[in-house]
Design a protein around this motif. Structure first.
Motif, short mmCIF file in Angstrom:
data_model
loop_
_atom_site.label_atom_id
_atom_site.label_comp_id
_atom_site.label_asym_id
_atom_site.label_seq_id
_atom_site.Cartn_x
_atom_site.Cartn_y
_atom_site.Cartn_z
N SER B 38 28.21 -1.42 17.14
CA SER B 38 27.79 -1.79 15.78
C SER B 38 28.94 -2.48 15.05
N ASN B 39 30.14 -1.92 15.22
CA ASN B 39 31.30 -2.51 14.55
C ASN B 39 31.59 -3.93 15.04
N LYS B 40 31.39 -4.14 16.32
CA LYS B 40 31.57 -5.50 16.87
C LYS B 40 30.57 -6.46 16.25
N TYR B 41 29.34 -5.97 16.10
CA TYR B 41 28.30 -6.79 15.48
C TYR B 41 28.67 -7.11 14.04
N TYR B 42 29.06 -6.09 13.29
CA TYR B 42 29.44 -6.30 11.89
C TYR B 42 30.58 -7.30 11.77
N LEU B 43 31.53 -7.20 12.69
CA LEU B 43 32.68 -8.10 12.68
C LEU B 43 32.24 -9.53 12.99
N ALA B 44 31.42 -9.67 14.03
CA ALA B 44 30.98 -11.00 14.46
C ALA B 44 30.18 -11.70 13.37
N TYR B 45 29.41 -10.92 12.60
CA TYR B 45 28.60 -11.52 11.55
C TYR B 45 29.25 -11.42 10.18
N ASN B 46 30.53 -11.06 10.19
CA ASN B 46 31.30 -11.05 8.96
C ASN B 46 30.70 -10.15 7.88
N LYS B 47 30.15 -9.04 8.31
CA LYS B 47 29.54 -8.10 7.36
C LYS B 47 30.53 -7.01 6.96
N ALA B 48 31.44 -6.68 7.86
CA ALA B 48 32.42 -5.63 7.61
C ALA B 48 33.46 -5.67 8.72
N VAL B 49 34.65 -5.14 8.44
CA VAL B 49 35.67 -4.99 9.48
C VAL B 49 35.97 -3.50 9.60
N ILE B 50 35.48 -2.89 10.66
CA ILE B 50 35.65 -1.46 10.85
C ILE B 50 36.09 -1.20 12.29
N HIS B 51 37.17 -0.42 12.41
CA HIS B 51 37.70 -0.13 13.75
C HIS B 51 37.88 1.36 13.95
N LYS B 52 37.78 1.77 15.20
CA LYS B 52 38.12 3.14 15.54
C LYS B 52 39.63 3.22 15.71
N LYS B 53 40.21 4.28 15.19
CA LYS B 53 41.65 4.43 15.36
C LYS B 53 41.96 4.94 16.77
N PRO B 54 43.09 4.49 17.31
CA PRO B 54 43.47 5.01 18.64
C PRO B 54 43.75 6.52 18.58
#
Lengths: 195, 195
Positions: B38-54
């Motif tokens: 989902s986060n990849k999708y949001y990023l690709a479509y410029n809807k949000a930038v959300i990452h899981k922390k290591p």
């Protein structure tokens, strides 16, 4: 609050034999520790919640010895896909990278990586506030620079491979280096928000 | 978009021998992978930038073999001090934890840790938007719950050790589980912002 060492004074230079314990800043701290200390202060005083992200590691093998903690016995460093620091300040998403140089007059752009620039670009597009903190270890000085200026340099609009301190004084901000917080980078951030 | 399996139907149950490859969701994904997608999708479509922390790891020993990548040979898991996910959505700082249960009627509060609650509390105090995503693997359903409600349960105002699905339907939001994005948790977040 920052100390201006006389030009050419090598106050902080350390012999090679002591390389491992190079120390910066007023309290004998590394730059990263100075930022972490500032973050602790901001958290304690409820000014902002900012954390350094853990180093990304690909874990391959883990031992689970009886009566003691799980031990990772094979792992590799992974390429990060973001910057090192992010968090919240007055509801705003903030995101930054902290870098250092021994140079005395300019900051080499080669210190930044493509993925860091790309990540900050993505965050800015989504309304985040991105910047970099540039530490000149020989001068004991820290400059704040908004991402948009870094991006201009990065995309080579200025045809240069480094950012001069005299430019930083104009388009950036010299962060106070003191005790509490160690590096007060929320001051320039507040200025940006107020603009 | 979500599929409602008939009550009692154990569609997704897996024998113990296959435990390592338990698969959830429509596309045979683990919950964590569904969020990352989902986060990849949001990023690709410029809807949000959300990452899981290591995962935080304390590195003790590293080998630097010639002609190959640095190998970590001794390291230990460290206690995290934050949640797993954060990022930016329309300028807002967002921060969440994702948890799953095999239960079918309620979500155990014991899945959360004190440091996660404390971190989200700190973020909310500083204007961040915090929530949790609760995955019911037996039902293939994902619920969004704003932090303030979780906090009420956590501080035991409701004298309960778990959150009932019927409560989640009232105070939370059932996230669409689909293809792009896999779990659309920005829908309830947008509702919160609009309120």
């Amino acid at each position: 609050m920052s100390i201006n060492y006389p030009k050419g004074m090598k106050q902080l230079n350390t012999p090679l034999s002591q390389k491992k314990s190079i120390q910066y800043g007023k309290r004998g701290m590394k730059f990263e520790d100075m930022i972490n200390e500032s973050n602790k202060y901001y958290l304690a005083y409820n000014k902002a919640v900012i954390h350094k992200k853990p180093t990304p590691v690909q874990i391959v093998k883990v031992d689970y010895p009886k009566r003691s903690a799980a031990k990772i016995t094979e792992a590799y460093f992974r390429q990060a896909s973001t910057t090192d620091y992010n968090g919240v300040f007055k509801g705003h998403y903030i995101d930054f990278e902290a870098k250092e140089t021994k140079n005395k007059t300019s900051f080499p752009l080669s210190n930044f990586h493509e993925h860091q620039i790309q990540h900050m670009l993505n965050c800015e597009k989504n309304g985040g506030l991105c910047f970099v903190l540039l530490w000149f270890s020989s001068l004991n000085k820290c400059y704040y620079l908004d991402f948009k200026y870094l991006y201009d340099f990065w995309t080579n609009k200025n045809q240069r491979k480094s950012i001069l301190i005299k430019d930083l004084l104009e388009i950036g901000f010299e962060c106070p280096v003191g005790y509490l917080p160690t590096i007060d980078y929320l001051i320039p951030l507040q200025k940006r928000i107020d603009c």
